[in-house]
Motif scaffolding. Structure first.
Motif, PDB file in Angstrom:
ATOM      1  N   ARG A   2       0.012  -1.862  33.643  1.00 53.42           N
ATOM      2  CA  ARG A   2       0.181  -1.601  32.218  1.00 53.42           C
ATOM      3  C   ARG A   2      -0.281  -0.180  31.902  1.00 53.42           C
ATOM      4  O   ARG A   2      -1.049   0.409  32.637  1.00 53.42           O
ATOM      5  CB  ARG A   2      -0.655  -2.597  31.418  1.00 53.42           C
ATOM      6  CG  ARG A   2      -0.220  -4.008  31.667  1.00 53.42           C
ATOM      7  CD  ARG A   2      -1.136  -4.971  30.984  1.00 53.42           C
ATOM      8  NE  ARG A   2      -0.677  -6.326  31.206  1.00 53.42           N
ATOM      9  CZ  ARG A   2      -1.473  -7.371  31.196  1.00 53.42           C
ATOM     10  NH1 ARG A   2      -2.747  -7.234  30.975  1.00 53.42           N
ATOM     11  NH2 ARG A   2      -0.976  -8.564  31.403  1.00 53.42           N
ATOM     12  N   ARG A   3       0.177   0.321  30.763  1.00 45.64           N
ATOM     13  CA  ARG A   3      -0.203   1.676  30.362  1.00 45.64           C
ATOM     14  C   ARG A   3      -1.373   1.580  29.384  1.00 45.64           C
ATOM     15  O   ARG A   3      -1.326   0.821  28.413  1.00 45.64           O
ATOM     16  CB  ARG A   3       0.975   2.381  29.700  1.00 45.64           C
ATOM     17  CG  ARG A   3       0.760   3.873  29.567  1.00 45.64           C
ATOM     18  CD  ARG A   3       2.050   4.599  29.321  1.00 45.64           C
ATOM     19  NE  ARG A   3       2.651   4.286  28.054  1.00 45.64           N
ATOM     20  CZ  ARG A   3       2.412   4.956  26.918  1.00 45.64           C
ATOM     21  NH1 ARG A   3       1.603   5.963  26.916  1.00 45.64           N
ATOM     22  NH2 ARG A   3       3.009   4.588  25.813  1.00 45.64           N
ATOM     23  N   TYR A   4      -2.411   2.361  29.648  1.00 46.05           N
ATOM     24  CA  TYR A   4      -3.620   2.385  28.824  1.00 46.05           C
ATOM     25  C   TYR A   4      -3.966   3.813  28.437  1.00 46.05           C
ATOM     26  O   TYR A   4      -3.641   4.757  29.154  1.00 46.05           O
ATOM     27  CB  TYR A   4      -4.817   1.819  29.600  1.00 46.05           C
ATOM     28  CG  TYR A   4      -4.788   0.336  29.831  1.00 46.05           C
ATOM     29  CD1 TYR A   4      -5.341  -0.544  28.909  1.00 46.05           C
ATOM     30  CD2 TYR A   4      -4.222  -0.192  30.978  1.00 46.05           C
ATOM     31  CE1 TYR A   4      -5.331  -1.908  29.129  1.00 46.05           C
ATOM     32  CE2 TYR A   4      -4.210  -1.558  31.206  1.00 46.05           C
ATOM     33  CZ  TYR A   4      -4.768  -2.408  30.278  1.00 46.05           C
ATOM     34  OH  TYR A   4      -4.747  -3.758  30.500  1.00 46.05           O
ATOM     35  N   GLU A   5      -4.659   3.937  27.313  1.00 47.17           N
ATOM     36  CA  GLU A   5      -5.331   5.173  26.939  1.00 47.17           C
ATOM     37  C   GLU A   5      -6.806   4.831  26.814  1.00 47.17           C
ATOM     38  O   GLU A   5      -7.170   3.856  26.153  1.00 47.17           O
ATOM     39  CB  GLU A   5      -4.818   5.717  25.606  1.00 47.17           C
ATOM     40  CG  GLU A   5      -3.525   6.446  25.699  1.00 47.17           C
ATOM     41  CD  GLU A   5      -3.134   7.137  24.399  1.00 47.17           C
ATOM     42  OE1 GLU A   5      -3.863   7.014  23.386  1.00 47.17           O
ATOM     43  OE2 GLU A   5      -2.089   7.798  24.402  1.00 47.17           O
ATOM     44  N   GLU A  36      -3.068   4.722  38.367  1.00 46.95           N
ATOM     45  CA  GLU A  36      -2.269   5.948  38.399  1.00 46.95           C
ATOM     46  C   GLU A  36      -2.606   6.748  37.150  1.00 46.95           C
ATOM     47  O   GLU A  36      -2.245   6.370  36.041  1.00 46.95           O
ATOM     48  CB  GLU A  36      -0.781   5.596  38.421  1.00 46.95           C
ATOM     49  CG  GLU A  36       0.127   6.781  38.390  1.00 46.95           C
ATOM     50  CD  GLU A  36       1.590   6.396  38.215  1.00 46.95           C
ATOM     51  OE1 GLU A  36       2.396   7.316  38.053  1.00 46.95           O
ATOM     52  OE2 GLU A  36       1.911   5.191  38.209  1.00 46.95           O
ATOM     53  N   LEU A  38      -2.051   9.388  34.598  1.00 46.90           N
ATOM     54  CA  LEU A  38      -0.907  10.149  34.113  1.00 46.90           C
ATOM     55  C   LEU A  38      -1.317  11.477  33.507  1.00 46.90           C
ATOM     56  O   LEU A  38      -0.652  12.496  33.682  1.00 46.90           O
ATOM     57  CB  LEU A  38      -0.132   9.335  33.074  1.00 46.90           C
ATOM     58  CG  LEU A  38       0.362   7.962  33.522  1.00 46.90           C
ATOM     59  CD1 LEU A  38       0.968   7.202  32.358  1.00 46.90           C
ATOM     60  CD2 LEU A  38       1.351   8.101  34.653  1.00 46.90           C
ATOM     61  N   GLU A  64      -4.864   9.005  30.121  1.00 48.80           N
ATOM     62  CA  GLU A  64      -3.684   8.149  30.023  1.00 48.80           C
ATOM     63  C   GLU A  64      -3.398   7.688  31.436  1.00 48.80           C
ATOM     64  O   GLU A  64      -3.328   8.507  32.353  1.00 48.80           O
ATOM     65  CB  GLU A  64      -2.481   8.924  29.475  1.00 48.80           C
ATOM     66  CG  GLU A  64      -2.594   9.226  28.009  1.00 48.80           C
ATOM     67  CD  GLU A  64      -1.357   9.930  27.470  1.00 48.80           C
ATOM     68  OE1 GLU A  64      -0.266   9.784  28.062  1.00 48.80           O
ATOM     69  OE2 GLU A  64      -1.502  10.634  26.465  1.00 48.80           O
ATOM     70  N   ASN A  66      -1.761   4.289  34.192  1.00 48.29           N
ATOM     71  CA  ASN A  66      -1.178   2.989  34.495  1.00 48.29           C
ATOM     72  C   ASN A  66      -2.231   2.258  35.316  1.00 48.29           C
ATOM     73  O   ASN A  66      -2.679   2.777  36.350  1.00 48.29           O
ATOM     74  CB  ASN A  66       0.118   3.131  35.289  1.00 48.29           C
ATOM     75  CG  ASN A  66       1.243   3.671  34.445  1.00 48.29           C
ATOM     76  OD1 ASN A  66       1.314   3.422  33.243  1.00 48.29           O
ATOM     77  ND2 ASN A  66       2.133   4.426  35.058  1.00 48.29           N
ATOM     78  N   ARG A  92      -4.521  -0.683  25.137  1.00 51.32           N
ATOM     79  CA  ARG A  92      -3.308  -0.972  25.898  1.00 51.32           C
ATOM     80  C   ARG A  92      -2.120  -0.457  25.094  1.00 51.32           C
ATOM     81  O   ARG A  92      -1.827  -0.952  24.006  1.00 51.32           O
ATOM     82  CB  ARG A  92      -3.205  -2.471  26.136  1.00 51.32           C
ATOM     83  CG  ARG A  92      -2.047  -2.849  26.997  1.00 51.32           C
ATOM     84  CD  ARG A  92      -2.096  -4.313  27.330  1.00 51.32           C
ATOM     85  NE  ARG A  92      -0.765  -4.742  27.736  1.00 51.32           N
ATOM     86  CZ  ARG A  92      -0.421  -5.999  27.872  1.00 51.32           C
ATOM     87  NH1 ARG A  92      -1.298  -6.956  27.655  1.00 51.32           N
ATOM     88  NH2 ARG A  92       0.795  -6.300  28.243  1.00 51.32           N
ATOM     89  N   ASP A  94       1.260  -0.212  26.015  1.00 50.39           N
ATOM     90  CA  ASP A  94       2.574  -0.839  26.098  1.00 50.39           C
ATOM     91  C   ASP A  94       2.744  -1.903  25.020  1.00 50.39           C
ATOM     92  O   ASP A  94       3.857  -2.163  24.573  1.00 50.39           O
ATOM     93  CB  ASP A  94       2.873  -1.383  27.494  1.00 50.39           C
ATOM     94  CG  ASP A  94       1.828  -2.338  28.022  1.00 50.39           C
ATOM     95  OD1 ASP A  94       0.799  -2.547  27.359  1.00 50.39           O
ATOM     96  OD2 ASP A  94       2.050  -2.883  29.117  1.00 50.39           O
TER      97      ASP A  94
END
Length: 129
Positions: A2-5, A36, A38, A64, A66, A92, A94
């Motif tokens: 999932r994509r997180y900040e 990962e 970003l 930022e 994944n 989160r 996404d």
């Protein structure tokens, strides 16, 4: 994944070099846990909106990435245990993207339904005045 900040604020008592080293340390944790990275955005020393642990300034850093939920839990655990980190927040992203997509679809459905019913959709300028 999932994509997180994740944003964290480091103590203002650190020097610029110590702040950079702290960022590198957390970047290493992300890499070793299989995330990962970003983007790393160092905002520098900024004034806080309110005092946190008797500090009115801090070094802001935004990651930022994944990642999985286990990595976020481990990263937040390390933030809590590190004396130089005074505040942190992980979001989160996404889920926010999904919510925006659903809102856009709803607006498109309403416009289509109004067009089929013969109702003229008013422009925002017409509504405001």
């Amino acid at each position: 994944m999932r994509r997180y900040e994740t944003i964290f604020i480091a103590s203002p008592t650190l020097t610029d070099e110590q702040s950079d080293e702290l960022v590198k340390q957390f970047e290493g944790i992300i890499a070793e846990q299989g995330g990962e990275l970003l983007k790393t955005d160092k905002w520098g020393r900024k004034k806080l909106a309110y005092e946190v642990q008797k500090f009115s300034e801090g070094y802001y850093t935004l990651f930022e990435m994944n990642a999985g939920p286990d990595l976020i839990a481990e990263l937040e655990r390390r933030f809590r245990n590190h004396d130089a980190v005074i505040k942190f927040l992980s979001v989160r992203m996404d889920e926010a993207d999904k919510a925006a997509g659903r809102a856009k679809q709803r607006i498109e459905r309403e416009s289509k339904r109004k067009a089929q019913a013969g109702i003229k959709d008013r422009a925002p300028e017409e509504v405001v005045g």
